[in-house]
Scaffold this motif. Structure first.
Motif, PDB file in Angstrom:
ATOM      1  N   LEU A 475      -2.570  41.235  16.691  1.00  0.00           N
ATOM      2  CA  LEU A 475      -1.934  41.195  18.102  1.00  0.00           C
ATOM      3  C   LEU A 475      -0.529  41.644  18.218  1.00  0.00           C
ATOM      4  O   LEU A 475       0.244  40.942  17.295  1.00  0.00           O
ATOM      5  N   ILE A 476      -0.146  43.002  18.790  1.00  0.00           N
ATOM      6  CA  ILE A 476       0.997  43.320  18.870  1.00  0.00           C
ATOM      7  C   ILE A 476       2.070  42.389  19.820  1.00  0.00           C
ATOM      8  O   ILE A 476       1.451  42.602  21.052  1.00  0.00           O
ATOM      9  N   PRO A 477       2.972  41.789  19.585  1.00  0.00           N
ATOM     10  CA  PRO A 477       3.561  41.192  20.704  1.00  0.00           C
ATOM     11  C   PRO A 477       4.194  42.171  21.937  1.00  0.00           C
ATOM     12  O   PRO A 477       4.557  43.041  21.664  1.00  0.00           O
ATOM     13  N   ARG A 506      -2.326  44.447  23.097  1.00  0.00           N
ATOM     14  CA  ARG A 506      -2.574  45.877  22.107  1.00  0.00           C
ATOM     15  C   ARG A 506      -2.676  44.909  20.757  1.00  0.00           C
ATOM     16  O   ARG A 506      -2.108  44.189  20.095  1.00  0.00           O
ATOM     17  N   VAL A 507      -3.833  45.932  20.175  1.00  0.00           N
ATOM     18  CA  VAL A 507      -4.424  45.438  18.843  1.00  0.00           C
ATOM     19  C   VAL A 507      -3.895  46.404  17.791  1.00  0.00           C
ATOM     20  O   VAL A 507      -3.924  47.725  17.874  1.00  0.00           O
ATOM     21  N   GLY A 508      -3.516  45.878  16.745  1.00  0.00           N
ATOM     22  CA  GLY A 508      -3.033  46.784  15.571  1.00  0.00           C
ATOM     23  C   GLY A 508      -3.809  46.394  14.302  1.00  0.00           C
ATOM     24  O   GLY A 508      -4.463  45.605  14.247  1.00  0.00           O
ATOM     25  N   MET A 509      -3.536  47.367  13.511  1.00  0.00           N
ATOM     26  CA  MET A 509      -4.314  47.262  12.208  1.00  0.00           C
ATOM     27  C   MET A 509      -3.527  47.701  10.840  1.00  0.00           C
ATOM     28  O   MET A 509      -2.815  48.640  10.894  1.00  0.00           O
ATOM     29  N   HIS A 510      -3.707  47.044   9.957  1.00  0.00           N
ATOM     30  CA  HIS A 510      -3.064  47.306   8.635  1.00  0.00           C
ATOM     31  C   HIS A 510      -4.376  47.665   7.755  1.00  0.00           C
ATOM     32  O   HIS A 510      -4.961  46.752   7.393  1.00  0.00           O
ATOM     33  N   SER A 511      -4.424  48.694   7.141  1.00  0.00           N
ATOM     34  CA  SER A 511      -5.585  49.223   6.149  1.00  0.00           C
ATOM     35  C   SER A 511      -5.122  49.334   4.923  1.00  0.00           C
ATOM     36  O   SER A 511      -4.179  50.659   4.929  1.00  0.00           O
ATOM     37  N   GLU A 512      -5.496  49.109   3.806  1.00  0.00           N
ATOM     38  CA  GLU A 512      -5.171  49.652   2.411  1.00  0.00           C
ATOM     39  C   GLU A 512      -5.709  50.895   2.236  1.00  0.00           C
ATOM     40  O   GLU A 512      -5.156  51.616   1.677  1.00  0.00           O
ATOM     41  N   ARG A 513      -6.849  51.134   2.774  1.00  0.00           N
ATOM     42  CA  ARG A 513      -7.753  52.458   2.372  1.00  0.00           C
ATOM     43  C   ARG A 513      -7.165  53.596   3.430  1.00  0.00           C
ATOM     44  O   ARG A 513      -7.484  54.759   3.415  1.00  0.00           O
ATOM     45  N   GLY A 514      -6.809  53.240   4.866  1.00  0.00           N
ATOM     46  CA  GLY A 514      -6.698  54.083   5.820  1.00  0.00           C
ATOM     47  C   GLY A 514      -7.985  54.889   6.310  1.00  0.00           C
ATOM     48  O   GLY A 514      -9.084  54.151   6.187  1.00  0.00           O
ATOM     49  N   GLY A 515      -7.695  55.930   7.174  1.00  0.00           N
ATOM     50  CA  GLY A 515      -9.036  56.421   7.455  1.00  0.00           C
ATOM     51  C   GLY A 515      -9.253  56.029   8.979  1.00  0.00           C
ATOM     52  O   GLY A 515      -8.506  55.474   9.765  1.00  0.00           O
ATOM     53  N   PRO A 516     -10.378  56.483   9.466  1.00  0.00           N
ATOM     54  CA  PRO A 516     -10.585  56.431  11.051  1.00  0.00           C
ATOM     55  C   PRO A 516     -11.205  54.957  11.193  1.00  0.00           C
ATOM     56  O   PRO A 516     -11.569  54.002  10.497  1.00  0.00           O
ATOM     57  N   GLU A 548      -0.949  50.570  15.960  1.00  0.00           N
ATOM     58  CA  GLU A 548      -1.676  50.265  17.224  1.00  0.00           C
ATOM     59  C   GLU A 548      -2.956  51.068  17.100  1.00  0.00           C
ATOM     60  O   GLU A 548      -2.966  52.141  16.964  1.00  0.00           O
ATOM     61  N   ILE A 549      -4.361  50.243  17.437  1.00  0.00           N
ATOM     62  CA  ILE A 549      -5.292  51.256  17.479  1.00  0.00           C
ATOM     63  C   ILE A 549      -6.065  50.976  18.876  1.00  0.00           C
ATOM     64  O   ILE A 549      -7.117  51.639  19.023  1.00  0.00           O
ATOM     65  N   GLY A 550      -5.574  50.374  19.588  1.00  0.00           N
ATOM     66  CA  GLY A 550      -6.321  50.048  20.905  1.00  0.00           C
ATOM     67  C   GLY A 550      -5.335  49.033  21.782  1.00  0.00           C
ATOM     68  O   GLY A 550      -4.733  48.192  21.316  1.00  0.00           O
ATOM     69  N   GLU A 551      -6.054  49.200  23.212  1.00  0.00           N
ATOM     70  CA  GLU A 551      -5.376  48.294  24.047  1.00  0.00           C
ATOM     71  C   GLU A 551      -6.609  47.623  24.897  1.00  0.00           C
ATOM     72  O   GLU A 551      -7.555  48.092  25.029  1.00  0.00           O
TER      73      GLU A 551
END
Length: 770
Positions: A475-477, A506-516, A548-551
Motif C-alpha cells: 500500500l502506498i501511504p 493506492r496499491v504499488g508493486m515491486h516485481s523482479e521480472r517486470g512485465g504486465p 503504482e498499479i491501481g487505485e
C-alpha cells in the motif's frame, strides 16, 4: 590425472588425561571446560603409500602444530583456511602424526586478536580438527582452478546475474550448530537448510563473520542460490601485530574461496566502526577486489555512517544495517536513500530482526549446554547477553505451560506482522537493490530466527510469499501534512485504520521480472462476505522499479473490521482494515484535559469529574487516564525485542486492541511504566494491576504498558504509555487524525469507573497494593 585421496578420520584425542578414540571432524565441546584453551593433542598412525603424498587439513581451530614421528613439520594459525603437511620424504613408511591444538578465546589467542568472527559472541569459541583431513597422493597439491567469474555484474544501482536483473533476498547465517559444536555441518544438514530457505523465498545466504565448508557453496550453486561472504573481522584488537595476523588469515581465506562463482558479494568485516582505520579498510578492500575481481566488494558491513568512525568508505556498494522499532522504519529507510550520492547498489546487509518468546518450557526439559547454569559448559565469555541460564531455572514460563505456549504463539504472530510491514516498506523503495534478513536460527543471544532452536520454520510459505517472493504488493501511504504553528509538517494517513466514509487506497508493486500486471481487489467482511471489489487496467512494470498499479475506492465504509485483499499476476497480499466512527466530542462531556504538551492538539475539555492527563498527574484523586511520556517511564522498544500479555479478558473485549497489531502500530509507544516509580507514587491503600504486560524477550524483564489503579475512595485510573495522539514515526501526526487513537481513547474512557474487575489471567503479574 586426478589425485588420489583418502579421508583420515580415525584419530585419538588426548585432553592430557589419556587417549580416547574420536572421529574427525571433531570439536572437543563439553569434554573440557569451555574456558580451557588446551592444548589438546590428536594422533593417528598412517601407512603411507610408496608415492609422494601430503596431508591436507581443511580446518583446525585455532593454532595447530603438526609433528610426524615427533618432529615438528608445520605450524599453522587460522580457523577458516586449509593447510598442507608434506610427507614426500616418508613415502612407504608407517608414521604417527600428532596435532597439538590450542583454540582461540584464551590467554594465548584472545578473541579479538585473531579472525574469530562472531561465533564467540553467540556462545563460545570452539577447538579441534573440525573439518576433514585428507591424505592426498601427489607431490604437491595444485592450486584450485580460478578464473574470474562473469556471472555477476553491476550497472549503477542494478545487480545482474547472468545478464538477468538480480534482487538479493538474503538470510543471515551465523554458523550456529549447537548439536555439532562446530560450524562444519554434514551434507544432509546443508541440503535441508538450503532447501528450506529457498522454499521460504530466499535466493541468497550471507555467511556472517564465518566461513562455511566449500560443500555448502557448491550445494547453493546446485540449488541456484547465491552467497555473500562476510570475512570474520568483528571488534578486532587495536594492536598492530594482531591486525597484521588477521589480515594474513583473511587473505588466505579469500584465495581459497574465490573460485566459487556464486559468491555475489564480499565484505571485509562487520560494523567495524572505529576499530579499524580507513587505511586498513582500504587495503583490505583492494586486496579482496584484486584477488576476486568481484563486482561487489564491500567495506565494513553496516557502513561508517551507521557505526561511527572515519566516514570514508571504499566498497562497490552501500551496505546498511537499519535496526529500529517498527514505526520508525519508513523514516529511517528514507534517511538512507541514495539521493545525489554516487550511483551504487544499496543493500541492507542485516536488518528486520524480531526477537520472539522462545519455548522456555521445552528448553528447560531438554536443558542443552547453551542454557546450562554450569560455567564450565556455558561461561559468559565475551557475550553481552547471558540471561538465558537463570531464566530457564527461574522463569514463570517454565512452570506455567499454558502461559508459555500462549506467549510463544502471540509473539510469533506479532513477529509475522513486523516482518511483513518492514519488507513492504523496503520493496516500495526503488533505491534499495536487495536485502539480508536477520537471521537464520535462534541462538543463545537472540530469538530472532526465521527458524527456531529446533530448526522449525516460524512462518509458513504463504506468509513469507507476500513479502519475500519475486513480486511484492504494498500500500502506498497517503500524505496529509498538518498545519502546525504557521506551516506544514510531515504527516501520513494510517492505511489500515480509517474513519468511516469513502476510502481510497493506492496499491504499488515491486516485481523482479517486470512485465504486465493488472490489479484485482476486494473488501471482505469478518464473516467472509465480499462488500466491494474491482480491478484496474494492466500496467507494464520495469524489473525492480516499484510503481503504482491501481487505485481502490470504497464508497461507503462503515465501522467494523474488514480484510483488504489484492492480487496482481501471481502475487497476493492482504491487510486487516478497521473502520472507526468519527470522533464524537459528546463522549468526553464528563472529562477535563490537562495537556501542557499539546499532545491532543485542538481537543478542548474544560471540566468534568474525570480527568485526562498527558504526563503524570500532580494528585491522584477521582478517576482518569494518564498518558505517560517521560516522568515515571523507562525506554523500551515496543516491537523488536518484546512480547505482550493482555490480562483481564473482559477489559480487552471492550478495548479491542489485544494482539491487534495493526491497531497497536499507530498508538504504540517507545516507553514502559517504571514499576518502582508507580509504587512510590500510589497513595496508601491503592491497588494496581498490569493489564498490558511487556516482556523483554532477551532479558525477560517485565514492565507495564497499561495499568489499572483502584483508589481507596473508589476512583479508577488507567496509566499507560500508549499514544492515542500518535506522532511517533509513521503514526498519524495528531489525535484527531488517528482513527486507532480515537478508538483507543473512547474504549479506555468507557472502562474508567465501569466497575468491572481486573482479575487478570493466571499468568499475569499479581495485583499489588501500595
Amino acid at each position: 590425472m586426478k589425485a588420489q585421496r583418502w579421508t583420515v578420520d580415525r584419530w585419538t584425542v588426548d585432553y592430557e588425561d589419556g587417549r580416547e578414540p574420536v572421529t574427525v571432524p571433531h570439536a572437543w565441546r563439553q569434554d573440557m571446560d569451555v574456558q580451557d584453551e588446551g592444548p589438546v593433542t590428536y594422533r593417528v598412525k598412517l601407512n603411507l603409500p610408496p608415492e609422494p603424498a601430503h596431508l591436507l587439513f581443511h580446518g583446525v581451530s585455532y593454532a595447530a602444530e603438526v609433528s610426524v614421528d615427533g618432529a615438528l613439520r608445520v605450524s599453522h594459525r587460522g580457523i577458516w583456511d586449509e593447510f598442507e603437511v608434506p610427507l614426500d620424504d616418508l613415502a612407504g613408511h608407517q608414521v604417527e602424526v600428532e596435532v597439538r591444538v590450542v583454540k582461540n578465546g584464551g590467554k594465548t589467542y584472545p578473541v579479538g586478536s585473531v579472525a574469530s568472527g562472531f561465533i564467540p559472541y553467540v556462545h563460545s569459541t570452539f577447538g579441534g580438527i573440525f573439518r576433514e583431513v585428507e591424505l592426498i597422493l601427489e607431490r604437491a597439491s595444485q592450486p584450485r582452478a580460478w578464473n574470474p567469474s562473469s556471472r555477476h555484474r553491476v550497472e549503477g544501482q542494478t545487480i545482474f546475474l547472468e545478464d538477468r536483473l538480480f534482487y538479493p533476498r538474503g538470510l543471515l547465517h551465523w554458523g550456529w550448530y549447537p548439536e555439532l559444536g562446530h560450524p562444519n555441518p554434514p551434507e544432509e544438514t546443508i541440503r535441508r537448510e538450503v532447501r528450506n530457505a529457498k522454499r521460504l523465498g530466499f535466493n541468497l545466504v550471507k555467511f556472517c563473520l564465518w566461513l562455511p565448508p566449500h560443500r555448502y557453496l557448491e550445494i547453493l550453486r546446485q540449488e541456484d542460490m547465491e552467497a555473500w561472504i562476510e570475512l570474520p573481522i568483528w571488534m578486532p584488537a587495536a594492536d598492530s601485530a594482531c591486525l597484521v595476523q588477521i589480515q594474513g588469515e583473511v587473505e588466505a581465506i579469500v584465495r581459497q574461496y574465490r573460485h566459487h562463482d556464486n559468491v555475489l558479494a564480499w565484505s571485509i568485516g562487520c560494523e567495524l566502526g572505529r576499530s579499524v582505520s580507513p587505511a586498513v579498510r582500504e587495503r583490505l578492500c583492494r586486496m579482496v577486489k584484486n584477488l576476486t575481481h568481484a563486482p561487489l566488494v564491500g567495506d565494513s558491513s553496516g557502513g561508517a555512517e551507521m557505526y561511527g568512525g572515519d566516514l570514508r568508505e571504499f566498497g562497490d556498494f552501500y551496505d546498511y544495517h537499519p535496526y529500529c522499532d517498527l514505526p520508525l522504519y519508513a523514516s529511517v529507510l528514507d534517511g538512507l536513500a541514495l539521493g545525489p550520492r554516487t550511483s551504487k547498489p544499496v543493500v541492507l546487509g542485516e536488518f528486520n530482526d524480531v526477537d520472539v518468546h522462545r519455548d522456555l518450557g521445552k528448553v528447560h526439559d531438554e536443558m542443552p549446554f547453551w542454557a546450562s547454569t554450569m560455567s564450565e559448559l556455558n561461561h559468559k565469555g565475551v557475550r553481552w547477553l547471558h540471561e538465558l541460564p537463570s531464566l530457564v531455572s527461574s522463569s514463570r514460563f517454565v512452570s506455567d505451560s499454558l502461559a508459555n505456549m500462549a506467549l510463544v504463539a502471540s509473539s510469533v504472530r506479532k513477529a509475522a506482522f513486523v516482518r511483513k510491514t518492514v519488507q513492504e516498506n523496503v520493496r516500495a523503495r526503488g533505491d534499495i537493490s536487495g536485502y539480508v534478513v536477520t537471521g537464520w536460527r535462534d541462538t543463545p543471544i537472540s530469538s530472532a530466527g526465521i527458524f527456531d532452536d529446533w530448526g522449525q520454520a516460524r512462518f509458513s510459505e504463504r506468509e513469507m510469499a507476500t513479502w519475500n517472493g519475486e513480486d511484492c504488493l504494498f500500500l502506498i501511504p497517503s500524505r496529509r501534512p498538518p498545519w502546525v504553528s504557521g506551516g506544514n509538517r510531515p504527516g501520513l494517513v494510517d492505511p489500515l485504520n480509517v474513519f468511516a466514509g469513502p476510502q481510497c487506497w493506492r496499491v504499488g508493486m515491486h516485481s523482479e521480472r517486470g512485465g504486465p500486471a493488472g490489479l484485482l481487489w476486494r473488501i471482505v467482511s469478518g464473516d467472509g462476505l465480499v462488500l466491494a471489489e474491482g480491478g484496474s487496467e494492466l500496467s507494464s512494470l520495469e524489473p525492480c522499479v516499484p510503481r503504482e498499479i491501481g487505485e481502490i475506492f470504497w464508497e461507503d465504509a462503515r465501522p467494523g473490521d474488514y480484510t483488504l485483499q489484492v492480487e496482481a499476476g501471481g502475487a497476493r497480499n492482504s491487510w486487516p482494515v478497521t473502520v472507526v466512527a468519527p470522533l464524537d466530542p459528546g463522549f468526553l462531556a464528563d472529562w477535563g484535559l490537562s495537556d501542557c504538551r499539546g499532545a491532543f492538539g485542538d481537543l478542548l475539555l474544560t471540566g468534568g469529574r474525570n480527568r485526562l492527563e498527558v504526563g503524570a498527574p500532580s494528585v491522584l484523586t477521582g478517576s482518569g487516564i494518564a498518558f505517560l511520556l517521560d516522568e515515571g517511564t523507562l525506554a523500551a522498544p515496543f516491537w523488536s525485542e518484546a512480547a505482550f500479555e493482555f490480562a483481564d479478558e473482559a477489559f480487552w473485549s471492550e478495548v479491542p486492541f489485544a494482539e491487534r497489531w495493526s491497531l497497536l502500530l499507530p498508538v504504540c509507544g517507545d516507553r514502559v511504566i517504571d514499576g518502582e516509580w508507580l509504587l512510590s507514587f500510589l497513595p496508601k491503600g491503592a491497588t494496581a494491576q498490569v493489564l498490558m504486560n511487556r516482556i523483554d524477550t532477551r532479558t525477560y524483564r517485565e514492565a507495564s504498558a497499561l495499568t489499572r489503579i483502584e483508589l481507596p475512595d473508589g476512583g479508577v485510573w488507567l496509566f499507560t504509555t500508549l499514544r492515542p495522539f500518535g506522532g511517533l514515526g509513521s503514526q498519524p501526526p495528531s489525535f484527531i487524525a488517528n482513527p486507532a487513537g480515537v478508538l483507543l481513547l473512547s474504549s479506555l474512557v468507557s472502562r474508567v469507573g465501569s466497575g468491572s474487575g481486573a482479575a487478570g489471567l493466571a499468568a499475569s503479574p499479581e495485583t499489588v497494593t501500595a
